[in-house]
Design an enzyme around this catalytic site. Sequence first.
Site, PDB file in Angstrom:
ATOM      1  N   PHE A 247      35.401  42.818  39.477  1.00 38.02           N
ATOM      2  CA  PHE A 247      34.988  44.171  39.064  1.00 38.02           C
ATOM      3  C   PHE A 247      36.087  44.836  38.227  1.00 38.02           C
ATOM      4  O   PHE A 247      35.900  45.135  37.033  1.00 38.02           O
ATOM      5  CB  PHE A 247      34.670  44.953  40.351  1.00 38.02           C
ATOM      6  CG  PHE A 247      34.575  46.437  40.210  1.00 38.02           C
ATOM      7  CD1 PHE A 247      33.828  47.031  39.202  1.00 38.02           C
ATOM      8  CD2 PHE A 247      35.227  47.262  41.129  1.00 38.02           C
ATOM      9  CE1 PHE A 247      33.741  48.417  39.096  1.00 38.02           C
ATOM     10  CE2 PHE A 247      35.136  48.642  41.043  1.00 38.02           C
ATOM     11  CZ  PHE A 247      34.403  49.220  40.016  1.00 38.02           C
TER      12      PHE A 247
ATOM     13  N   ASP B 215      40.696  33.162  37.012  1.00 41.99           N
ATOM     14  CA  ASP B 215      39.913  33.521  38.206  1.00 41.99           C
ATOM     15  C   ASP B 215      39.386  32.231  38.837  1.00 41.99           C
ATOM     16  O   ASP B 215      39.131  31.253  38.139  1.00 41.99           O
ATOM     17  CB  ASP B 215      38.724  34.415  37.806  1.00 41.99           C
ATOM     18  CG  ASP B 215      38.243  35.275  38.963  1.00 41.99           C
ATOM     19  OD1 ASP B 215      38.436  36.500  38.897  1.00 41.99           O
ATOM     20  OD2 ASP B 215      37.665  34.720  39.927  1.00 41.99           O
TER      21      ASP B 215
ATOM     22  N   THR C 135      35.187  35.593  44.655  1.00 40.16           N
ATOM     23  CA  THR C 135      34.339  36.784  44.827  1.00 40.16           C
ATOM     24  C   THR C 135      33.896  37.339  43.471  1.00 40.16           C
ATOM     25  O   THR C 135      33.135  38.300  43.434  1.00 40.16           O
ATOM     26  CB  THR C 135      35.081  37.905  45.593  1.00 40.16           C
ATOM     27  OG1 THR C 135      36.250  38.286  44.865  1.00 40.16           O
ATOM     28  CG2 THR C 135      35.484  37.447  46.983  1.00 40.16           C
TER      29      THR C 135
ATOM     30  N   SER D  70      42.280  38.913  44.264  1.00 44.09           N
ATOM     31  CA  SER D  70      42.248  39.006  45.742  1.00 44.09           C
ATOM     32  C   SER D  70      40.847  39.427  46.147  1.00 44.09           C
ATOM     33  O   SER D  70      40.256  40.302  45.492  1.00 44.09           O
ATOM     34  CB  SER D  70      43.224  40.078  46.257  1.00 44.09           C
ATOM     35  OG  SER D  70      43.014  40.276  47.654  1.00 44.09           O
TER      36      SER D  70
ATOM     37  N   ARG E  81      59.825  34.307  34.427  1.00 42.92           N
ATOM     38  CA  ARG E  81      60.165  33.288  33.436  1.00 42.92           C
ATOM     39  C   ARG E  81      60.099  33.823  32.007  1.00 42.92           C
ATOM     40  O   ARG E  81      60.946  33.536  31.173  1.00 42.92           O
ATOM     41  CB  ARG E  81      59.218  32.103  33.580  1.00 42.92           C
ATOM     42  CG  ARG E  81      59.469  31.092  32.481  1.00 42.92           C
ATOM     43  CD  ARG E  81      58.538  29.930  32.476  1.00 42.92           C
ATOM     44  NE  ARG E  81      58.775  29.190  31.253  1.00 42.92           N
ATOM     45  CZ  ARG E  81      58.916  27.893  31.187  1.00 42.92           C
ATOM     46  NH1 ARG E  81      58.852  27.174  32.262  1.00 42.92           N
ATOM     47  NH2 ARG E  81      59.129  27.312  30.030  1.00 42.92           N
TER      48      ARG E  81
ATOM     49  N   ALA F  56      47.942  44.992  41.753  1.00 47.85           N
ATOM     50  CA  ALA F  56      46.889  45.842  42.325  1.00 47.85           C
ATOM     51  C   ALA F  56      47.056  45.894  43.835  1.00 47.85           C
ATOM     52  O   ALA F  56      46.629  44.997  44.555  1.00 47.85           O
ATOM     53  CB  ALA F  56      45.515  45.282  41.954  1.00 47.85           C
TER      54      ALA F  56
ATOM     55  N   TYR G 120      43.723  41.423  55.174  1.00 49.60           N
ATOM     56  CA  TYR G 120      43.830  42.127  53.887  1.00 49.60           C
ATOM     57  C   TYR G 120      45.040  43.057  53.884  1.00 49.60           C
ATOM     58  O   TYR G 120      45.884  42.998  52.987  1.00 49.60           O
ATOM     59  CB  TYR G 120      42.545  42.925  53.655  1.00 49.60           C
ATOM     60  CG  TYR G 120      42.448  43.605  52.306  1.00 49.60           C
ATOM     61  CD1 TYR G 120      42.354  42.865  51.124  1.00 49.60           C
ATOM     62  CD2 TYR G 120      42.418  44.995  52.208  1.00 49.60           C
ATOM     63  CE1 TYR G 120      42.235  43.508  49.885  1.00 49.60           C
ATOM     64  CE2 TYR G 120      42.293  45.632  50.975  1.00 49.60           C
ATOM     65  CZ  TYR G 120      42.200  44.885  49.821  1.00 49.60           C
ATOM     66  OH  TYR G 120      42.079  45.518  48.593  1.00 49.60           O
TER      67      TYR G 120
ATOM     68  N   TYR H  27      61.221  40.797  43.806  1.00 48.03           N
ATOM     69  CA  TYR H  27      61.394  40.271  42.443  1.00 48.03           C
ATOM     70  C   TYR H  27      62.030  41.338  41.539  1.00 48.03           C
ATOM     71  O   TYR H  27      62.824  41.027  40.659  1.00 48.03           O
ATOM     72  CB  TYR H  27      60.053  39.825  41.844  1.00 48.03           C
ATOM     73  CG  TYR H  27      59.759  38.348  42.020  1.00 48.03           C
ATOM     74  CD1 TYR H  27      60.044  37.431  41.014  1.00 48.03           C
ATOM     75  CD2 TYR H  27      59.202  37.868  43.194  1.00 48.03           C
ATOM     76  CE1 TYR H  27      59.774  36.077  41.157  1.00 48.03           C
ATOM     77  CE2 TYR H  27      58.922  36.519  43.360  1.00 48.03           C
ATOM     78  CZ  TYR H  27      59.213  35.631  42.342  1.00 48.03           C
ATOM     79  OH  TYR H  27      58.951  34.297  42.501  1.00 48.03           O
TER      80      TYR H  27
ATOM     81  N   HIS I 232      30.160  44.296  42.608  1.00 51.36           N
ATOM     82  CA  HIS I 232      29.220  43.222  42.951  1.00 51.36           C
ATOM     83  C   HIS I 232      28.089  43.761  43.838  1.00 51.36           C
ATOM     84  O   HIS I 232      28.361  44.376  44.869  1.00 51.36           O
ATOM     85  CB  HIS I 232      29.957  42.096  43.670  1.00 51.36           C
ATOM     86  CG  HIS I 232      29.226  40.806  43.593  1.00 51.36           C
ATOM     87  ND1 HIS I 232      28.074  40.577  44.302  1.00 51.36           N
ATOM     88  CD2 HIS I 232      29.449  39.697  42.872  1.00 51.36           C
ATOM     89  CE1 HIS I 232      27.631  39.366  44.016  1.00 51.36           C
ATOM     90  NE2 HIS I 232      28.452  38.807  43.158  1.00 51.36           N
TER      91      HIS I 232
END
Length: 316
Positions: free
Chosen positions: A11, A31, A35, A78, A109, A117, A148, A162, A184
């Site tokens: 989405f 992807d 989902t 995710s 890199r 997100a 989650y 990082y 969806h």
Amino acid sequence: MRVLVTGAAGFLGSHLTDRLLNEGHTVVGVDNFSTGDRENLAHLGNEPRFRFEERDICQPFGLDADWGPVDYVFNFASPASPPEYLRLGLETLRVGSAGVDNTLAIAARYNAGFLHASTSECYGDPLEHPQRESYWGNVNPVGPRSVYDESKRFAEAMVMAYHRSRGVNTHLVRIFNTYGPRLHPSDGRVVSNFMMQALRGEPLTIYGDGSQTRSFCYVNDLIEGILRLSRSEEHLPVNIGNPDEFTILECAQAVLEVTGSKSELHFESLPEDDPVRRRPDIAKARALLGWEPRINLQEGLERSLEFFKGRLASGW
Ligand code: NAD
Ligand code: UDP
């Protein structure tokens, strides 16, 4: 810029991809369709500045010599809807750990910018209201939603590590409930459930007594906020969402009005650990990004109506 978008068939990822292409960038979309929906990218079939790779970001990628540099990474891959992350519990934990590590390695890199997100679920069932970024949250680490919530909290820690130890130019957006076209139709989130149920004339399924609250943001508003954050100097989390708060019963009423449906309400049991209330404090986004949402719930539902009618007509 050459931009990597993970979760591009989802989405939000597909809207972000469209917006980046409209701005003249080149996009590599990744992807695994766990989902997501190919339909969300179907209109880009002949777009020369868009390349798609079907892959699971939990496997390292993008580091071989022939893959080429990227200037920016948007990590949106995710599962995001409660029924989907409950079904895909281990996959959700992995994409928030190994998957985030792999995409951050690409940014490190190529010296690329990185935006992850994240989510209001980091606040769990919040004891502070509205939720400011400084609130550490109230999360059940072993409840059903933990796959989650903890994945997303671990991911935030990984992003900050990082940034601190490798100097990557990272950004964290905490997204609050967002809706719009391409949500969806059967992934179980409240707006898609209610819109499809209303259009079919079926009862709207209210979990619990419907007094729990959410604050709904229209997708275009969200994408604008995310792009502004991606270009900012801010590395700590920023809430992006619409502070207009509704009970789930009010949301049902709004859907009935926009669709003109006569559907009844059907009350079902409340899922375990379902947050009682949720509303973003967006003072930080306002001050830092000059951003605030423009589209209210009724207008956003009206803008989404044709999409859900279309999905219904094509057999959903
Ligand atoms: P979505 O399910 O529509 O999109 C997620 C996409 O990621 C899907 O296309 C899926 O196939 C893909 N994906 C999942 N695991 C993958 C993997 N291992 N490798 C490659 N691709 C993978 O959900 P969405 O609403 O677009 O959410 C996108 C992101 O935004 C997610 O990270 C979600 O946690 C976050 N978010 C969304 C909301 C919201 O209200 N929509 C709220 C908070 C956070
Ligand atoms: N909900 C509901 N009926 C539905 C789907 C969801 O009452 O058919 C409720 C759910 O219990 C939650 C809210 O709506 O309180 C938002 O649910 P959603 O799954 O969209 O997102 P969440 O904010 O829980 O991640």
